[in-house]
Design a protein around this motif. Structure first.
Motif, short mmCIF file in Angstrom:
data_model
loop_
_atom_site.label_atom_id
_atom_site.label_comp_id
_atom_site.label_asym_id
_atom_site.label_seq_id
_atom_site.Cartn_x
_atom_site.Cartn_y
_atom_site.Cartn_z
N HIS A 1 44.03 6.81 63.65
CA HIS A 1 44.69 7.74 64.57
C HIS A 1 44.79 9.11 63.89
N ALA A 2 43.73 9.88 64.02
CA ALA A 2 43.70 11.19 63.38
C ALA A 2 42.67 12.07 64.07
N ARG A 3 42.96 13.36 64.12
CA ARG A 3 41.98 14.33 64.63
C ARG A 3 41.12 14.76 63.45
N LEU A 4 40.19 13.91 63.11
CA LEU A 4 39.47 14.06 61.85
C LEU A 4 38.01 13.66 61.99
N VAL A 5 37.12 14.50 61.42
CA VAL A 5 35.70 14.16 61.30
C VAL A 5 35.37 14.13 59.81
N LEU A 6 34.85 12.99 59.35
CA LEU A 6 34.39 12.85 57.98
C LEU A 6 32.86 12.75 57.98
N VAL A 7 32.22 13.60 57.20
CA VAL A 7 30.76 13.58 57.10
C VAL A 7 30.38 13.44 55.64
N ALA A 8 29.45 12.55 55.35
CA ALA A 8 28.92 12.40 54.00
C ALA A 8 27.40 12.47 54.06
N SER A 9 26.80 13.19 53.14
CA SER A 9 25.33 13.31 53.14
C SER A 9 24.79 12.82 51.81
N TYR A 10 23.56 12.32 51.86
CA TYR A 10 22.93 11.84 50.63
C TYR A 10 21.43 12.07 50.71
N ARG A 11 20.79 12.09 49.56
CA ARG A 11 19.35 12.30 49.45
C ARG A 11 18.66 10.94 49.46
N SER A 12 18.00 10.62 50.53
CA SER A 12 17.45 9.28 50.70
C SER A 12 16.33 8.97 49.72
N ASP A 13 15.56 9.98 49.30
CA ASP A 13 14.46 9.70 48.39
C ASP A 13 14.93 9.47 46.96
N ASP A 14 16.23 9.60 46.71
CA ASP A 14 16.78 9.28 45.39
C ASP A 14 17.35 7.86 45.32
N ILE A 15 17.38 7.18 46.46
CA ILE A 15 18.04 5.86 46.50
C ILE A 15 17.03 4.77 46.20
N HIS A 16 16.88 4.45 44.92
CA HIS A 16 15.97 3.39 44.52
C HIS A 16 16.63 2.02 44.75
N ARG A 17 15.88 0.99 44.46
CA ARG A 17 16.31 -0.36 44.82
C ARG A 17 17.66 -0.74 44.21
N ARG A 18 17.94 -0.27 43.00
CA ARG A 18 19.18 -0.65 42.32
C ARG A 18 20.18 0.50 42.25
N HIS A 19 20.00 1.47 43.08
CA HIS A 19 20.93 2.61 43.09
C HIS A 19 22.32 2.13 43.52
N PRO A 20 23.39 2.60 42.86
CA PRO A 20 24.74 2.14 43.21
C PRO A 20 25.19 2.52 44.61
N LEU A 21 24.51 3.47 45.25
CA LEU A 21 24.89 3.83 46.61
C LEU A 21 24.41 2.80 47.63
N ARG A 22 23.43 1.99 47.27
CA ARG A 22 22.90 1.02 48.24
C ARG A 22 23.96 0.07 48.79
N PRO A 23 24.79 -0.55 47.96
CA PRO A 23 25.84 -1.42 48.51
C PRO A 23 26.80 -0.66 49.43
N PHE A 24 27.09 0.57 49.07
CA PHE A 24 27.97 1.39 49.91
C PHE A 24 27.35 1.60 51.29
N LEU A 25 26.07 1.95 51.33
CA LEU A 25 25.39 2.17 52.61
C LEU A 25 25.31 0.88 53.41
N ALA A 26 25.10 -0.25 52.73
CA ALA A 26 25.06 -1.53 53.43
C ALA A 26 26.41 -1.84 54.07
N GLU A 27 27.48 -1.51 53.35
CA GLU A 27 28.82 -1.73 53.90
C GLU A 27 29.07 -0.80 55.09
N VAL A 28 28.64 0.45 54.96
CA VAL A 28 28.80 1.41 56.04
C VAL A 28 28.08 0.94 57.30
#
Length: 365
Positions: free
Chosen positions: A184-211
């Motif tokens: 319940h908030a008047r809020l927009v959250l935006v996050a950006s990332y560089r997709s060509d940097d996300i290799h198979r074991r990159h720590p952002l991968r689990p985060f994106l899977a959860e998202v």
């Protein structure tokens, strides 16, 4: 010099395109999210795309549109420092921006929790908790969510975190918490990332899977520009209604629709040379590191395979001869992808190499 290129000799403007092309659909999704947020429904969007594809420009255009509606905007960026970055760095930057803009109102919203929130925003007081344990971190995350909800009661907030591929673990966990807990908030959250940097074991991968499992989160992937969009970008940079067809064809072929490459090539194609910024980009990792790594392995067949794909690039770029650079300009842009193929070759070797190989320690790279 042919007529199309001679025309460029009088162009002295910045290579940054004054017109915004090829992102109408993505900007519409962002502005739709802004409207929903203004009605009290918080919005989360994750924007991905390769380096130079226009993620930052899209956010700039969106922020401009949001401010026209009276929204308050704040931007934070992740920093590539050490193995895991600076804890909470982009969130702290966002909160400091809000503090500068809202001042006493933010101080009032943080009243009673100054010592705890000071971990993220030192301007409100001295830290009284270190938050080393899980309970302490959960408390900090909850207080951050409450602070944002409080600040968004009187206006819409638009907050963005760039370069999420460099985010530290603490930042990823805090963002994941906010994505799930803000209802319940008047809020927009935006996050950006560089997709060509996300290799198979990159720590952002689990985060994106959860998202991806969250219905409240929208993913946007920015594609490269098509030929007509590249024509519009070149026209905007040159300040002409219609750029030469030959020029459009050549720049589109060399850039393959990457807006950053289009800008750099448009600014320098009068001499068929490349700018320093583009040259620097083409010489940075992963290609250089791949060559260094394979040389250290001492594996003859692998070395030949990788170097055969990559050695067409480095020597001409290091040359001080303008003629040499001119001769290889067309190959330079494709080298951005050639070096990626070289890295993939290297990675395939690591995955399929016999057990007990002397370089087994690279399995985790």
């Amino acid at each position: 010099m042919s007529a199309p290129y001679a025309m460029l000799g009088d162009v002295h403007a910045s290579s940054i395109s004054p017109v915004f092309v090829g992102r109408d659909a993505e900007l519409t999704q962002l502005t739709d999210a802004l409207a929903r947020a203004a009605a009290g429904e918080p919005q989360v969007l994750v924007v991905g795309g390769e380096a130079g594809v226009g993620k930052t420009r899209l956010l700039e255009e969106f922020f401009t549109a949001a401010r026209r509606t009276g929204a308050v905007t704040a931007l934070g960026g992740c920093i590539e420092i050490g193995a895991d970055g600076l804890p909470f760095a982009p969130v702290s930057t966002v909160l400091r921006s809000l503090h500068r803009g809202l001042g006493d109102e933010l101080t009032a919203a943080a009243a009673g929790q100054e010592g705890e929130l000071a971990r993220l925003l030192p301007e409100v007081g001295e830290p009284t908790h270190q938050f080393h344990d899980e309970d302490g971190r959960a408390r900090l995350f909850e207080l951050t969510a409450r602070l944002l909800e409080s600040l968004s009661r009187e206006r819409t907030l638009v907050l963005a975190v760039e370069d999420l591929h460099w985010a530290d673990r603490s930042t990823r966990e805090l963002l994941a918490y906010l994505f799930r807990s803000l209802h319940h908030a008047r809020l927009v959250l935006v996050a950006s990332y560089r997709s060509d940097d996300i290799h198979r074991r990159h720590p952002l991968r689990p985060f994106l899977a959860e998202v991806d499992r969250l219905r409240t989160v929208r993913r946007l992937e920015l594609p490269r520009l098509n030929k007509e969009e590249v024509r519009g970008q070149i026209a905007g940079i040159q300040g002409v209604p219609e750029p030469p067809r030959e020029l459009v064809d050549q720049i589109f072929q060399r850039s393959e629709g990457n807006p950053f490459f289009v800008e750099e090539l448009t600014a320098t194609c009068a001499s068929c040379d490349i700018s320093d910024s583009l040259r620097d980009l083409l010489l940075v990792p992963p290609g250089r590191y791949a060559l260094e790594a394979v040389d250290q392995l001492g594996h003859g067949g692998l070395r030949r395979e990788v170097h055969e794909q990559a050695d067409v690039v480095v020597s001409p770029l290091n040359s001080t001869s303008s003629a040499s650079k001119s001769l290889h300009t067309a190959r330079m842009i494709s080298s951005h992808r050639v070096r990626c193929r070289a890295v993939k070759t290297l990675c395939r070797y690591f995955v399929t190499k016999p057990s007990g190989h002397a370089c087994g320690r690279h399995n985790d790279d």
